[in-house]
Write a protein that holds these residues in place. Structure first.
Motif, mmCIF file in Angstrom:
data_model
loop_
_atom_site.group_PDB
_atom_site.id
_atom_site.type_symbol
_atom_site.label_atom_id
_atom_site.label_comp_id
_atom_site.label_asym_id
_atom_site.label_seq_id
_atom_site.Cartn_x
_atom_site.Cartn_y
_atom_site.Cartn_z
ATOM 1 N N SER A 108 80.050 77.861 72.466
ATOM 2 C CA SER A 108 78.851 78.641 72.428
ATOM 3 C C SER A 108 78.189 78.901 74.008
ATOM 4 C CB SER A 108 77.758 77.809 71.008
ATOM 5 O OG SER A 108 77.759 76.928 71.451
ATOM 6 N N SER A 109 77.860 77.500 74.225
ATOM 7 C CA SER A 109 77.834 77.401 75.745
ATOM 8 C C SER A 109 77.674 78.894 77.000
ATOM 9 C CB SER A 109 77.148 76.183 75.952
ATOM 10 O OG SER A 109 77.257 76.427 77.570
ATOM 11 N N VAL A 110 79.282 78.681 76.788
ATOM 12 C CA VAL A 110 79.994 79.651 77.515
ATOM 13 C C VAL A 110 78.714 81.115 77.093
ATOM 14 C CG1 VAL A 110 81.781 81.551 78.287
ATOM 15 C CG2 VAL A 110 81.766 78.233 78.339
ATOM 16 N N ASP A 162 77.033 91.793 78.489
ATOM 17 C CA ASP A 162 77.366 92.315 76.919
ATOM 18 C C ASP A 162 78.785 91.068 76.350
ATOM 19 O OD1 ASP A 162 76.322 94.320 76.652
ATOM 20 O OD2 ASP A 162 77.503 95.822 77.748
ATOM 21 N N VAL A 163 78.892 90.374 75.326
ATOM 22 C CA VAL A 163 79.144 89.119 74.886
ATOM 23 C C VAL A 163 79.513 89.485 73.384
ATOM 24 C CG1 VAL A 163 79.240 86.765 74.795
ATOM 25 C CG2 VAL A 163 78.246 87.758 76.777
ATOM 26 N N LEU A 164 80.763 89.033 73.118
ATOM 27 C CA LEU A 164 81.120 89.186 72.066
ATOM 28 C C LEU A 164 81.653 88.474 71.491
ATOM 29 C CD1 LEU A 164 82.268 90.751 68.905
ATOM 30 C CD2 LEU A 164 84.714 90.654 70.229
ATOM 31 N N ALA A 165 81.313 87.370 70.754
ATOM 32 C CA ALA A 165 81.774 86.135 70.107
ATOM 33 C C ALA A 165 82.133 86.016 68.401
ATOM 34 C CB ALA A 165 80.293 85.332 69.646
ATOM 35 N N ILE A 166 83.246 85.213 68.816
ATOM 36 C CA ILE A 166 84.702 85.242 67.798
ATOM 37 C C ILE A 166 84.184 84.071 66.755
ATOM 38 C CG2 ILE A 166 86.812 86.172 67.104
ATOM 39 C CD1 ILE A 166 87.093 87.934 69.293
ATOM 40 N N VAL A 171 89.091 81.783 75.557
ATOM 41 C CA VAL A 171 90.106 81.330 74.331
ATOM 42 C C VAL A 171 88.819 79.686 74.662
ATOM 43 C CG1 VAL A 171 91.725 80.893 72.964
ATOM 44 C CG2 VAL A 171 91.488 82.368 74.280
ATOM 45 N N SER A 172 88.504 79.253 73.512
ATOM 46 C CA SER A 172 87.355 78.229 72.912
ATOM 47 C C SER A 172 88.488 77.119 72.132
ATOM 48 C CB SER A 172 86.208 78.227 73.660
ATOM 49 O OG SER A 172 85.978 77.070 73.772
ATOM 50 N N ILE A 173 89.007 77.483 71.695
ATOM 51 C CA ILE A 173 89.010 76.781 70.684
ATOM 52 C C ILE A 173 90.011 75.273 70.793
ATOM 53 C CG2 ILE A 173 91.562 76.598 68.610
ATOM 54 C CD1 ILE A 173 91.532 79.602 69.098
ATOM 55 N N GLY A 174 88.851 74.821 69.877
ATOM 56 C CA GLY A 174 88.513 73.253 69.743
ATOM 57 C C GLY A 174 90.022 72.141 69.649
ATOM 58 N N LYS A 188 78.429 97.404 83.603
ATOM 59 C CA LYS A 188 78.879 95.677 83.361
ATOM 60 C C LYS A 188 79.872 95.518 82.806
ATOM 61 C CE LYS A 188 75.085 95.619 80.395
ATOM 62 N NZ LYS A 188 74.164 94.629 80.235
ATOM 63 N N LYS A 189 80.448 93.740 82.905
ATOM 64 C CA LYS A 189 81.302 93.507 82.679
ATOM 65 C C LYS A 189 81.030 92.584 81.053
ATOM 66 C CE LYS A 189 84.053 91.208 86.693
ATOM 67 N NZ LYS A 189 84.302 89.784 86.673
ATOM 68 N N GLN A 190 82.405 92.697 80.461
ATOM 69 C CA GLN A 190 82.023 92.870 78.643
ATOM 70 C C GLN A 190 83.065 91.497 78.994
ATOM 71 O OE1 GLN A 190 83.205 96.605 77.104
ATOM 72 N NE2 GLN A 190 81.462 96.039 75.926
ATOM 73 N N TYR A 191 82.449 90.859 78.235
ATOM 74 C CA TYR A 191 83.188 89.112 77.525
ATOM 75 C C TYR A 191 83.011 89.153 76.448
ATOM 76 C CZ TYR A 191 82.088 87.969 82.670
ATOM 77 O OH TYR A 191 81.380 88.328 83.862
ATOM 78 N N ALA A 192 84.769 88.680 75.450
ATOM 79 C CA ALA A 192 84.982 88.277 74.895
ATOM 80 C C ALA A 192 84.918 86.654 74.487
ATOM 81 C CB ALA A 192 86.077 89.111 73.797
ATOM 82 N N VAL A 193 83.942 86.087 73.313
ATOM 83 C CA VAL A 193 84.628 84.288 73.443
ATOM 84 C C VAL A 193 85.161 84.004 72.174
ATOM 85 C CG1 VAL A 193 83.436 82.603 73.709
ATOM 86 C CG2 VAL A 193 82.348 83.913 74.954
#
Length: 220
Positions: A16-18, A28-32, A73-76, A3-8
């Motif tokens: 958070s929506s992504v 698999d998702v890593l949230a930072i 990268v979703s930095i506001g 499975k692809k692994q994603y980091a947000v």
């Protein structure tokens, strides 16, 4: 096949929506996020949630960020942190780097320093709302390039009962109906003789200027 692994990175509304949607899809998702409260709020949704400073290269290395297939990268508000994080990740050799931009200038900088894809969620949402306000029949509007877009349009009253040949959208507006959605059924590449029924949704592609003319014509 693994499975692809994603980091947000960045757990604001967009990030958070992504992360949530990718997790719901079974990835698999890593949230930072720098804010520990935000990582706690998303921790029950994603595979892993970590509080860390994304402008700290050593912190990212310790998280094994290079092992992820895609990093978002979703930095506001902090544009400087967004740019610095993008630079660090690109230097680390991230395969696919998707970055949220706040402005056109911000986006141009991100592209120049190596972002594989730049997204503009606020601008795109504003565009969709504006088109819906101008023509309530418009359900969705997606920009394909600087010149071309695709829209979903609920059949207006003056379309119902006519077929595509009679509507002649291509000749009149220079736009192409590429599909018709009827309930849960999708008619891909419809024929000229296909009639439009009530509640049908037309998926139309064309030049932005031509789409605007067509929208205004059918919103009257």
């Amino acid at each position: 096949m693994a499975k692809k692994q994603y980091a947000v990175i960045g757990m604001g509304r967009f990030g958070s929506s992504v992360a949530s949607v990718l997790s719901d899809m079974g990835f698999d998702v890593l949230a930072i996020d720098r804010d520990e409260q935000r990582t706690q709020e998303i921790s029950n949704v994603v595979t892993h949630a970590v509080s860390a400073d994304s402008t700290d290269e050593e912190a990212l290395r310790a998280l094994g960020i290079r092992n992820f297939d895609v990093v978002v990268v979703s930095i506001g508000e902090d544009i400087q942190a967004s740019i610095l994080t993008t630079l660090i990740l690109k230097d680390m050799g991230i395969t696919t780097l998707v970055v949220k931009a706040k402005t056109e200038l911000h986006g141009k900088v991100l592209e120049k320093i190596g972002a594989d894809k730049v997204v503009y969620p606020e601008r795109d949402m504003g565009m969709r709302v504006a088109h819906h306000l101008a023509s309530p029949n418009i359900l969705d509007y997606i920009e394909l390039s600087d010149d071309y877009s695709i829209l979903e349009m609920k059949a207006s009253s003056n379309m119902i009962g006519q077929n595509l040949k009679q509507l002649d959208i291509r000749a009149r507006y220079g736009c192409n109906v590429i599909a018709i959605r009827r309930g849960t059924q999708m008619n891909i590449s419809p024929y000229a003789e296909d009639s439009i029924l009530q509640n049908d949704v037309l998926i139309i592609v064309g030049h932005k200027d031509n789409l605007s003319k067509m929208e205004l014509s059918y919103s009257k």
